[in-house]
Design a protein around this motif. Structure first.
Motif, PDB file in Angstrom:
ATOM      1  N   ALA A  20       0.807  -1.214   0.000  1.00 44.74           N
ATOM      2  CA  ALA A  20       0.000   0.000   0.000  1.00 44.74           C
ATOM      3  C   ALA A  20       0.844   1.270   0.000  1.00 44.74           C
ATOM      4  O   ALA A  20       0.671   2.145  -0.858  1.00 44.74           O
ATOM      5  N   GLU A  53       0.173   3.386  -3.388  1.00 47.56           N
ATOM      6  CA  GLU A  53      -1.174   3.970  -3.363  1.00 47.56           C
ATOM      7  C   GLU A  53      -1.206   5.485  -3.486  1.00 47.56           C
ATOM      8  O   GLU A  53      -2.045   6.045  -4.197  1.00 47.56           O
ATOM      9  N   SER A  95      -1.908   4.949  -7.166  1.00 47.51           N
ATOM     10  CA  SER A  95      -2.803   3.822  -7.437  1.00 47.51           C
ATOM     11  C   SER A  95      -4.179   4.006  -6.805  1.00 47.51           C
ATOM     12  O   SER A  95      -5.171   3.463  -7.308  1.00 47.51           O
ATOM     13  N   TYR A  96      -4.229   4.773  -5.719  1.00 39.61           N
ATOM     14  CA  TYR A  96      -5.521   5.012  -5.073  1.00 39.61           C
ATOM     15  C   TYR A  96      -6.508   5.658  -6.043  1.00 39.61           C
ATOM     16  O   TYR A  96      -7.716   5.408  -5.973  1.00 39.61           O
ATOM     17  N   TYR A 128     -12.382   1.708  -2.475  1.00 35.54           N
ATOM     18  CA  TYR A 128     -11.150   1.463  -3.236  1.00 35.54           C
ATOM     19  C   TYR A 128     -10.788  -0.018  -3.242  1.00 35.54           C
ATOM     20  O   TYR A 128     -10.515  -0.606  -4.296  1.00 35.54           O
TER      21      TYR A 128
END
Length: 542
Positions: free
Chosen positions: A51, A55, A91-92, A136
């Motif tokens: 993450a 992210e 990426s979030y 998400y």
């Protein structure tokens, strides 16, 4: 150690140790660069990420701060170029872009981690879940399933909610209940679609580098001789608690639960010197065995580790060992709390026996070894990490022998290269081919029950203490461009081919080795290592 043997000698010694592979070793095999075979049809190929590394959106839509947010925002920063994961690969905000990349690789699984503070900003399920964070991860999981890609979900990859660190973090036993609450929420919410869970990524790094050496957040280094052991005990209990909680969901969800352990290999300086053999054993037990031995063996720490810390503590005139004893109830709770063995592996080092100092008290000095690099092997983009592919085969065999032949998945096997390497990453190509081929040898020749390779990072990201100065992904990300364009590296094409062919199928005899390179390849790439020929028990020294 390099050695020079003929094909006939190899065959003879294979027979002496009762290895069935002797019949498989033909004269032509010794001159091949690789071992040619396919993995089992149900072999799980995948890519990996975490993450904080990809992210971004560090405070978007109500996400709470993590200890990595706090660390990277400090001024002055210890990260090159004052880099942070505030945006990373973004990426979030780009689920579909990531899914498209995964699709092109043809893999069957994607390992990613959930950001605890993205779901629960303060770390506790007593507060409402962050709905945007939930959206998400639902979108990511559903998108993967639409591609027939299995999500492999890590619950904790180092990004502890800062609010929990303010209350003591992993030194406070109350965190076991809080982590279990977060994990159970994930089981309830995502478990109908997720069949493979990993509780912690590399607890060694959390315990030692976070609370001992202080290299990593939360950067505590005041008590390197006691705090890491205390934190390690809490991590083991937290993992075991979550494993037992999943038993409620197992009948309907039918998933796997494990923990990803770092297992770099330690080679004795001289296999003919008992002290060096013992030193290599201690290194493996202190590093991998610290968490693997309790989970996969008997619920308790390795005997070598218990003896060593107790002896050091006695010499330091302490009343008891700095390694806290596990109670019988704790041993029973921890033992057997993994369905498969998840291995992270990056390099191999030499271990030499060396009496280390008594002060200050430190987990690092408790080992009584001196590490050396194998300097004749290629240097990667990270200091102290050399590309020594045969170490992967050795550690896979170690796991088979030491922990009762479990099913194994390689969950991280990335290699860092310099940032200037964009698409033509020949070093990573060599790394992947040789490491995966060593894994293939372990599976097809040694009988290791290797079930999957998820070790290749999907794309470049925030590389922890190196920031963006190196890249580890199959996909290059241009962090100098605000749109963060992605470009397939040469290694991504190679990996796609290996996945499609399910290994290195027979009949693809590439370049034969030249006579000058044959002795070295004989030493590193033959079917059974010389070391285990000379001493069949050497891989399992205890």
């Amino acid at each position: 150690t390099q050695f020079f043997v003929s094909t006939a000698q190899v065959k003879a010694e294979l027979v002496l140790v009762g290895c069935d592979a002797a019949a498989m070793l033909e004269d032509s095999d010794i001159s091949r660069m690789y071992h040619y075979a396919a993995f089992p049809k149900d072999f799980l190929w995948g890519v990996t990420s975490s993450a904080y590394q990809i992210e971004g959106g560090w405070e978007a839509d109500g996400k709470g701060a993590s200890i990595w947010d706090t660390f990277t925002h400090q001024k002055p920063s210890s990260i090159p170029e004052n880099a942070t994961g505030d945006v990373a690969c973004n990426s979030y905000s780009g689920v579909q872009q990531d899914l498209d990349l995964i699709k092109t690789l043809g893999v069957k699984s994607y390992r990613f981690s959930i950001s605890w503070p993205r779901l629960f900003p303060n770390g506790t399920t007593a507060e409402p879940v962050n709905p945007k964070g939930l959206d998400y991860y639902n979108a990511l999981i559903d998108g993967l399933l639409s591609l027939n890609v299995a999500p492999v979900v890590t619950l904790y990859h180092w990004d502890l909610p800062q609010a929990l660190q303010d209350d003591g973090g992993w030194k406070n036993e109350n965190i076991i209940k809080l982590f279990n609450g977060y994990a159970e929420f994930c089981f309830k919410t995502f478990g109908d679609r997720v069949r493979f869970w990993i509780t912690f990524n590399d607890p060694f790094t959390v315990a030692w580098k976070g609370y001992g050496s202080g290299e990593m957040p939360p950067n505590l280094k005041a008590d390197p001789g006691t705090a890491p052991y205390h934190v390690g005990r809490i991590l083991l209990k937290a993992h075991a608690t979550v494993y037992h909680t999943y038993q409620t969901y197992r009948p309907t969800q039918k998933g796997l639960v494990s923990i990803a352990l770092n297992g770099d290999w330690y080679e004795p300086l001289d296999v003919n010197v008992p002290r060096d053999l013992e030193a290599a054993d201690r290194a493996m037990q202190f590093r991998l065995g610290w968490f693997a031995h309790p989970i996969f063996k008997n619920g308790d720490y390795p005997e070598a580790m218990k003896f060593q810390v107790a002896a050091k503590s006695d010499l330091q005139r302490l009343k008891e060992s700095r390694l806290p004893a596990l109670t019988e109830d704790e041993k029973a709770m921890i033992r057997g709390t993994a369905d498969v063995f998840c291995l992270n592996h990056h390099t191999t080092k030499i271990a030499k026996s060396s009496t280390q100092q008594l002060t200050p008290h430190s987990y690092q000095y408790d080992w009584d070894i001196m590490e050396q690099e194998l300097t004749h092997f290629p240097q990667t983009g990270l200091k102290g990490q050399r590309a020594v592919s045969w170490g992967l085969r050795r550690v896979l065999n170690w796991i088979k022998l030491e922990y009762g032949d479990p099913e194994v998945y390689v969950t991280d096997n990335g290699v860092a290269t310099e940032r200037k390497v964009s698409d033509d990453d020949s070093a990573r190509v060599f790394f992947l081919k040789t490491y995966i081929d060593e894994a293939l040898k372990a599976q097809s020749l040694d009988g290791v029950r290797l079930r999957g390779y998820l070790g290749a990072p999907l794309m470049d990201g925030f590389e922890w203490l190196q920031g963006y100065t190196v890249g580890s992904g199959l996909i290059h990300v241009d962090f100098t461009n605000s749109t963060l364009p992605r470009t397939h590296k040469y290694s991504s094409q190679l990996y796609q081919g290996i996945v499609k062919k399910n290994g290195f199928p027979p009949g693809e005899d590439e370049t034969k080795c030249s006579p000058s390179s044959q002795p070295l390849l004989t030493s590193l790439l033959t079917m059974v290592d010389r070391w285990s020929m000379v001493n069949p028990g050497a891989l399992r020294w205890r």
